[in-house]
Enzyme design. Sequence first.
Site, mmCIF file in Angstrom:
data_model
loop_
_atom_site.group_PDB
_atom_site.id
_atom_site.type_symbol
_atom_site.label_atom_id
_atom_site.label_comp_id
_atom_site.label_asym_id
_atom_site.label_seq_id
_atom_site.Cartn_x
_atom_site.Cartn_y
_atom_site.Cartn_z
ATOM 1 N N ASN A 115 25.665 28.912 39.144
ATOM 2 C CA ASN A 115 25.511 29.579 40.445
ATOM 3 C C ASN A 115 25.945 31.032 40.338
ATOM 4 O OD1 ASN A 115 24.310 28.110 42.598
ATOM 5 N ND2 ASN A 115 26.008 26.639 42.416
ATOM 6 N N HIS A 116 25.419 31.692 39.359
ATOM 7 C CA HIS A 116 25.701 33.114 39.175
ATOM 8 C C HIS A 116 24.617 33.721 38.288
ATOM 9 C CE1 HIS A 116 28.053 31.256 35.714
ATOM 10 N NE2 HIS A 116 27.179 32.033 35.103
ATOM 11 N N ALA A 117 24.674 35.042 38.177
ATOM 12 C CA ALA A 117 23.859 35.772 37.190
ATOM 13 C C ALA A 117 24.810 36.713 36.463
ATOM 14 C CB ALA A 117 22.747 36.560 37.884
ATOM 15 N N HIS B 248 21.350 31.351 37.598
ATOM 16 C CA HIS B 248 21.189 30.048 36.929
ATOM 17 C C HIS B 248 22.253 29.049 37.359
ATOM 18 C CE1 HIS B 248 23.585 32.589 34.160
ATOM 19 N NE2 HIS B 248 24.218 31.474 33.829
#
Length: 136
Positions: A51-53, A99
């Site tokens: 839950n980040h990029a 992602h």
Amino acid sequence: MLANVQELTFPTRGDERGRLIIQEGASDLVPFEIKRTFFIFDTTPGTVRGNHAHYKNRQVLICVSGACTIKCEMPDGTKCAHRLDWPNKGLLIEGMVWHTMEEFSKDAVLLVLASEHYDESDYIRGYSEFRRLCTK
Ligand code: T46
């Protein structure tokens, strides 16, 4: 231009003693020098990680045991999902890709090869911030 997310297939070597798969930095399959590795295991059933990029960090993900699903969203909003369920399968994720890692099997061990040392300021952890940066 390179795709933001690419499936990789590592050659499997094998003989009567068993099988062996090699990851080498700065090669055709891992297109960066590997500065860091880590692995994720013993995940809680149903958990969703990631839950980040990243701004800059490039990564190759390989589920060396068991299976998990990697879901990605590109800067243009395109989405894809990749099931990593065999140790010769890898997924190259470039920077600026949102992602998540999910649907882990009980025996999953997810190995990550990273192009950069750990730096929390390289993470975009808010989805709306990610979308804002993509449309700038
Ligand atoms: C990624 C996906 C695939 C560190 O101190 N050093 C490190 O090298 C890493 C990877 C993490 N941490 C700390 C930061 C957090 O306090 O460990 C804690 C858990 O990290 P995080 O919540 O970011 O873990 P995931 O599984 O959501 O994401 C990890 C990587 O952090 C990330 O780069 O792309 O795996």
